[in-house]
Design a protein around this motif. Structure first.
Motif, mmCIF file in Angstrom:
data_model
loop_
_atom_site.group_PDB
_atom_site.id
_atom_site.type_symbol
_atom_site.label_atom_id
_atom_site.label_comp_id
_atom_site.label_asym_id
_atom_site.label_seq_id
_atom_site.Cartn_x
_atom_site.Cartn_y
_atom_site.Cartn_z
ATOM 1 N N ARG A 200 -25.650 -27.561 -0.645
ATOM 2 C CA ARG A 200 -25.672 -27.931 0.930
ATOM 3 C C ARG A 200 -26.357 -26.679 1.329
ATOM 4 N NH1 ARG A 200 -20.356 -29.043 4.133
ATOM 5 N NH2 ARG A 200 -19.487 -27.521 2.692
ATOM 6 N N ILE A 201 -27.374 -26.839 2.379
ATOM 7 C CA ILE A 201 -27.846 -25.711 3.108
ATOM 8 C C ILE A 201 -27.407 -25.963 4.492
ATOM 9 C CG2 ILE A 201 -29.743 -24.574 3.924
ATOM 10 C CD1 ILE A 201 -29.355 -24.187 0.991
ATOM 11 N N ARG A 202 -26.512 -24.802 4.951
ATOM 12 C CA ARG A 202 -26.143 -25.144 6.374
ATOM 13 C C ARG A 202 -27.172 -24.465 7.505
ATOM 14 N NH1 ARG A 202 -20.410 -25.962 6.570
ATOM 15 N NH2 ARG A 202 -19.567 -25.584 4.525
ATOM 16 N N PRO A 203 -27.265 -24.993 8.778
ATOM 17 C CA PRO A 203 -28.207 -24.731 9.577
ATOM 18 C C PRO A 203 -28.260 -23.176 9.766
ATOM 19 C CG PRO A 203 -27.074 -26.641 10.362
ATOM 20 C CD PRO A 203 -26.280 -26.197 9.311
ATOM 21 N N GLY A 204 -29.467 -22.680 9.508
ATOM 22 C CA GLY A 204 -29.927 -21.281 9.985
ATOM 23 C C GLY A 204 -29.520 -20.381 8.946
#
Length: 266
Positions: A200-204
């Motif tokens: 999972r890539i979190r925003p920013g």
């Protein structure tokens, strides 16, 4: 041979790879894909009228649909098995755990369709896939030791928009560290997804926190396949298949482009 008999009886092959082309989505952590014809038909024809054409291709080992070797990720300076990561890379290539050590895969594959589980076509940006998601996506089926688990998010629907697909600003759905632990506990030989980072890539935040990579590559020795196209497989309701994947034999490399296949009986 029984294997040849099965092929003769009829099979359908699903191509799970994304196309490689100039301008395609690429992680900012890796050199991108560049293709150019350096010799065209007509540039140097032979006296009898024949001609040849060829190209120059440059790309990183983690561009497009690819597999991660165990040398790709380390934690606290250690690779899988406790190897010293810095010492392993002396001499311009990895001495152990390179992609050349990844055996060709011809095994059972299982599709875990997470959007279908939640009644949507595509997961939201930054959505974290949990062990419960994976368990329910099995829908009573089995995930056995030696299988390959492919986790669908629906993200290839954005592949034509590189910025949206990479998702640095918005985030990208992917597996949590706990979900990766769940896969490892089932003894899978590899796990894959249709996003650029699997985690999972979190925003920013980009690729600053990769607990699923740490769990699978470093702690459990499980290979990761990224940038898959699982849309057609999911649309046809295929959940179990023969999985075929062969990495390029690049000595000491941390990854390799691949063209995985899912084969089913018809």
């Amino acid at each position: 041979m029984r294997l040849l008999d099965a092929l003769t009886a009829g099979t359908r092959v699903y191509d799970l790879a994304q196309p490689l082309e100039n301008g395609m989505p690429c992680s900012p952590s890796h050199p991108g894909f560049h293709f150019a014809l350096i010799r065209r038909h007509g540039d140097r024809p032979t006296p009898d009228g024949g001609s040849g054409s060829n190209e120059l291709i440059t790309l990183g080992g983690h561009v497009g649909t690819h597999i991660d070797a165990l040398a790709h990720a380390a934690h606290d300076g250690r690779l899988h098995g406790g190897l010293d990561a810095a010492a392993n890379s002396l001499g311009g290539r990895h001495r152990a755990l390179g992609v050349d050590t990844v055996a060709p895969m011809l095994c059972r594959g299982v599709l875990l369709d997470i959007p279908a589980l939640h009644g949507t076509s595509r997961l939201e940006p930054g959505c974290g896939i949990t062990p419960d998601d994976l368990e329910h996506a099995l829908d009573g089926g089995e995930l056995n030791p030696g299988d390959v688990a492919l986790v669908r998010t629906g993200w290839p629907q954005l592949y034509a928009d590189p910025a949206a697909y990479v998702g640095h600003a918005t985030g990208v759905p992917g597996l949590t560290g706990e979900a990766a632990d769940w896969l490892a506990a089932h003894g899978v030989r590899a796990a894959g997804s249709d996003t650029i980072a699997f985690d999972r890539i979190r925003p920013g935040l980009g690729h600053t926190r990769m607990p699923a990579h740490r769990s699978l590559l470093v702690e459990h020795g499980v290979h990761i396949v990224e940038v898959l196209d699982l849309e057609e497989l999911a649309a046809d309701g295929v959940r179990e298949f023969l999985f075929v994947l062969v990495p390029l034999k690049i000595l000491g490399a941390t990854g390799s482009p691949v063209r995985p296949l899912a084969v089913v009986e018809v």
